[in-house]
Design a protein around this motif. Structure first.
Motif, PDB file in Angstrom:
ATOM      1  N   GLY A  70       0.855  -1.178   0.000  1.00  0.00           N
ATOM      2  CA  GLY A  70       0.000   0.000   0.000  1.00  0.00           C
ATOM      3  C   GLY A  70       0.889   1.225   0.000  1.00  0.00           C
ATOM      4  O   GLY A  70       2.070   1.153   0.330  1.00  0.00           O
ATOM      5  N   THR A  71       0.361   2.337  -0.378  1.00  0.00           N
ATOM      6  CA  THR A  71       1.145   3.570  -0.430  1.00  0.00           C
ATOM      7  C   THR A  71       0.816   4.444   0.763  1.00  0.00           C
ATOM      8  O   THR A  71      -0.356   4.696   1.040  1.00  0.00           O
ATOM      9  N   GLY A  72       1.827   4.903   1.459  1.00  0.00           N
ATOM     10  CA  GLY A  72       1.602   5.829   2.564  1.00  0.00           C
ATOM     11  C   GLY A  72       0.962   5.161   3.755  1.00  0.00           C
ATOM     12  O   GLY A  72       1.269   4.034   4.105  1.00  0.00           O
ATOM     13  N   HIS A  73       0.016   5.830   4.375  1.00  0.00           N
ATOM     14  CA  HIS A  73      -0.636   5.328   5.584  1.00  0.00           C
ATOM     15  C   HIS A  73      -1.897   4.544   5.247  1.00  0.00           C
ATOM     16  O   HIS A  73      -2.288   4.436   4.082  1.00  0.00           O
ATOM     17  N   ALA A  74      -2.535   3.998   6.262  1.00  0.00           N
ATOM     18  CA  ALA A  74      -3.697   3.126   6.073  1.00  0.00           C
ATOM     19  C   ALA A  74      -4.895   3.835   5.441  1.00  0.00           C
ATOM     20  O   ALA A  74      -5.774   3.198   4.887  1.00  0.00           O
TER      21      ALA A  74
ATOM     22  N   VAL B  97       1.081  -5.573   7.861  1.00  0.00           N
ATOM     23  CA  VAL B  97       2.285  -5.231   8.611  1.00  0.00           C
ATOM     24  C   VAL B  97       2.431  -3.724   8.469  1.00  0.00           C
ATOM     25  O   VAL B  97       2.571  -3.211   7.351  1.00  0.00           O
ATOM     26  N   LEU B  98       2.341  -3.015   9.579  1.00  0.00           N
ATOM     27  CA  LEU B  98       2.453  -1.565   9.555  1.00  0.00           C
ATOM     28  C   LEU B  98       3.923  -1.157   9.549  1.00  0.00           C
ATOM     29  O   LEU B  98       4.740  -1.763  10.240  1.00  0.00           O
ATOM     30  N   VAL B  99       4.236  -0.124   8.765  1.00  0.00           N
ATOM     31  CA  VAL B  99       5.588   0.417   8.707  1.00  0.00           C
ATOM     32  C   VAL B  99       5.518   1.878   9.111  1.00  0.00           C
ATOM     33  O   VAL B  99       4.706   2.634   8.583  1.00  0.00           O
ATOM     34  N   ALA B 100       6.352   2.261  10.070  1.00  0.00           N
ATOM     35  CA  ALA B 100       6.411   3.652  10.518  1.00  0.00           C
ATOM     36  C   ALA B 100       7.861   4.095  10.525  1.00  0.00           C
ATOM     37  O   ALA B 100       8.778   3.281  10.692  1.00  0.00           O
ATOM     38  N   ASN B 101       8.070   5.379  10.341  1.00  0.00           N
ATOM     39  CA  ASN B 101       9.421   5.925  10.411  1.00  0.00           C
ATOM     40  C   ASN B 101       9.845   6.086  11.863  1.00  0.00           C
ATOM     41  O   ASN B 101       9.020   6.296  12.744  1.00  0.00           O
ATOM     42  N   GLY B 102      11.164   5.992  12.085  1.00  0.00           N
ATOM     43  CA  GLY B 102      11.727   6.092  13.423  1.00  0.00           C
ATOM     44  C   GLY B 102      11.463   7.436  14.078  1.00  0.00           C
ATOM     45  O   GLY B 102      11.024   8.391  13.445  1.00  0.00           O
ATOM     46  N   GLY B 103      11.722   7.499  15.345  1.00  0.00           N
ATOM     47  CA  GLY B 103      11.446   8.678  16.166  1.00  0.00           C
ATOM     48  C   GLY B 103      10.370   8.293  17.150  1.00  0.00           C
ATOM     49  O   GLY B 103       9.321   7.805  16.747  1.00  0.00           O
ATOM     50  N   LEU B 104      10.614   8.476  18.398  1.00  0.00           N
ATOM     51  CA  LEU B 104       9.702   7.976  19.425  1.00  0.00           C
ATOM     52  C   LEU B 104       8.274   8.498  19.263  1.00  0.00           C
ATOM     53  O   LEU B 104       7.339   7.731  19.112  1.00  0.00           O
ATOM     54  N   GLY B 105       8.103   9.797  19.263  1.00  0.00           N
ATOM     55  CA  GLY B 105       6.758  10.356  19.147  1.00  0.00           C
ATOM     56  C   GLY B 105       6.141  10.113  17.783  1.00  0.00           C
ATOM     57  O   GLY B 105       4.991   9.702  17.672  1.00  0.00           O
ATOM     58  N   ARG B 106       6.899  10.356  16.747  1.00  0.00           N
ATOM     59  CA  ARG B 106       6.389  10.212  15.385  1.00  0.00           C
ATOM     60  C   ARG B 106       5.968   8.770  15.091  1.00  0.00           C
ATOM     61  O   ARG B 106       4.903   8.528  14.537  1.00  0.00           O
ATOM     62  N   ALA B 107       6.817   7.825  15.439  1.00  0.00           N
ATOM     63  CA  ALA B 107       6.499   6.417  15.187  1.00  0.00           C
ATOM     64  C   ALA B 107       5.215   6.023  15.920  1.00  0.00           C
ATOM     65  O   ALA B 107       4.332   5.385  15.344  1.00  0.00           O
ATOM     66  N   PHE B 108       5.115   6.405  17.178  1.00  0.00           N
ATOM     67  CA  PHE B 108       3.931   6.060  17.964  1.00  0.00           C
ATOM     68  C   PHE B 108       2.680   6.682  17.352  1.00  0.00           C
ATOM     69  O   PHE B 108       1.651   6.026  17.207  1.00  0.00           O
ATOM     70  N   ASP B 109       2.763   7.959  16.974  1.00  0.00           N
ATOM     71  CA  ASP B 109       1.610   8.657  16.391  1.00  0.00           C
ATOM     72  C   ASP B 109       1.164   7.995  15.086  1.00  0.00           C
ATOM     73  O   ASP B 109      -0.029   7.755  14.864  1.00  0.00           O
ATOM     74  N   GLU B 110       2.124   7.701  14.202  1.00  0.00           N
ATOM     75  CA  GLU B 110       1.797   7.060  12.925  1.00  0.00           C
ATOM     76  C   GLU B 110       1.156   5.691  13.147  1.00  0.00           C
ATOM     77  O   GLU B 110       0.160   5.349  12.501  1.00  0.00           O
ATOM     78  N   LEU B 111       1.746   4.914  14.047  1.00  0.00           N
ATOM     79  CA  LEU B 111       1.207   3.573  14.304  1.00  0.00           C
ATOM     80  C   LEU B 111      -0.195   3.636  14.888  1.00  0.00           C
ATOM     81  O   LEU B 111      -1.064   2.837  14.527  1.00  0.00           O
ATOM     82  N   GLU B 112      -0.444   4.580  15.776  1.00  0.00           N
ATOM     83  CA  GLU B 112      -1.774   4.681  16.385  1.00  0.00           C
ATOM     84  C   GLU B 112      -2.830   5.045  15.350  1.00  0.00           C
ATOM     85  O   GLU B 112      -3.924   4.473  15.337  1.00  0.00           O
ATOM     86  N   LEU B 113      -2.521   5.976  14.468  1.00  0.00           N
ATOM     87  CA  LEU B 113      -3.481   6.338  13.411  1.00  0.00           C
ATOM     88  C   LEU B 113      -3.761   5.146  12.489  1.00  0.00           C
ATOM     89  O   LEU B 113      -4.912   4.849  12.171  1.00  0.00           O
ATOM     90  N   ASN B 114      -2.706   4.476  12.077  1.00  0.00           N
ATOM     91  CA  ASN B 114      -2.876   3.326  11.191  1.00  0.00           C
ATOM     92  C   ASN B 114      -3.590   2.174  11.894  1.00  0.00           C
ATOM     93  O   ASN B 114      -4.456   1.517  11.304  1.00  0.00           O
TER      94      ASN B 114
ATOM     95  N   ILE C 142       6.928  -2.692  11.648  1.00  0.00           N
ATOM     96  CA  ILE C 142       8.325  -2.413  11.306  1.00  0.00           C
ATOM     97  C   ILE C 142       8.565  -0.936  11.545  1.00  0.00           C
ATOM     98  O   ILE C 142       7.804  -0.093  11.064  1.00  0.00           O
ATOM     99  N   ILE C 143       9.618  -0.635  12.293  1.00  0.00           N
ATOM    100  CA  ILE C 143      10.019   0.757  12.472  1.00  0.00           C
ATOM    101  C   ILE C 143      11.207   0.985  11.535  1.00  0.00           C
ATOM    102  O   ILE C 143      12.242   0.330  11.669  1.00  0.00           O
ATOM    103  N   ASN C 144      11.046   1.876  10.604  1.00  0.00           N
ATOM    104  CA  ASN C 144      12.019   2.139   9.553  1.00  0.00           C
ATOM    105  C   ASN C 144      12.865   3.367   9.904  1.00  0.00           C
ATOM    106  O   ASN C 144      12.386   4.264  10.584  1.00  0.00           O
ATOM    107  N   LYS C 145      14.089   3.402   9.439  1.00  0.00           N
ATOM    108  CA  LYS C 145      14.976   4.560   9.589  1.00  0.00           C
ATOM    109  C   LYS C 145      15.209   4.925  11.054  1.00  0.00           C
ATOM    110  O   LYS C 145      15.131   6.088  11.448  1.00  0.00           O
ATOM    111  N   VAL C 146      15.481   3.935  11.879  1.00  0.00           N
ATOM    112  CA  VAL C 146      15.748   4.159  13.294  1.00  0.00           C
ATOM    113  C   VAL C 146      17.168   4.688  13.472  1.00  0.00           C
ATOM    114  O   VAL C 146      18.117   4.136  12.942  1.00  0.00           O
TER     115      VAL C 146
END
Length: 150
Positions: free
Chosen positions: A85-89, A111-128, A143-147
């Motif tokens: 898929g492209t981008g977010h859910a 399988v959800l993929v989020a970019n690294g960064g504590l706050g950003r990764a959590f926010d992206e994963l929660e929305l998806n 998967i946390i990418n670019k950690v």
């Protein structure tokens, strides 16, 4: 290749890369990229020129063709099929084909993929995660990418 000889097929650029790299000559480009959303597509959809039910039907048919052609081509049946898929859910939601909805239509785990960064990764994963829950999609992993090492 795969019954498309001599035909011009518009596809997502990643399809060509994936088909060649993984030697998927048994698959058709049209099945690997059943819908594209170029400039003007959203307006055409909102104006009623594109049918949401037909669009999801195209995606389902393409997926079933891939599964059938893969199992016909393998000595053993494949255990997974990867759908990118492209981008977010929610990408594609405006035209009735958001990634979470498509996963639900296909009965696919995600399988959800989020970019690294504590706050950003959590926010992206929660929305998806929320969209996946809304459509009843099972989340098979994250998967946390670019950690960054720090």
């Amino acid at each position: 290749e795969g019954g498309e000889e001599g035909q011009y097929v518009t596809i997502d650029k990643d399809c060509k890369l994936i088909k060649e790299h993984f030697r998927l000559s048994h698959l058709r480009y049209a099945d690997m990229s059943p819908i594209l959303i170029p400039r003007g597509y959203t307006k055409s959809f909102l104006d009623g020129h594109i049918d949401a039910v037909g669009q999801l039907g195209d995606i389902r048919r393409a997926y079933l063709n891939i599964v059938k052609n893969t199992s016909n081509n393998q000595s053993e049946s494949a255990t997974i099929t990867i759908c990118e898929g492209t981008g977010h859910a929610g990408v594609g939601s405006v035209v009735g084909a958001g990634n979470a909805r498509v996963a639900a239509e296909l009965g696919a785990d995600v399988v959800l993929v989020a970019n690294g960064g504590l706050g950003r990764a959590f926010d992206e994963l929660e929305l998806n995660r929320s969209l996946c829950l809304q459509y009843g999609v099972n989340i098979a992993g994250v998967i946390i990418n670019k950690v960054q090492p720090d």
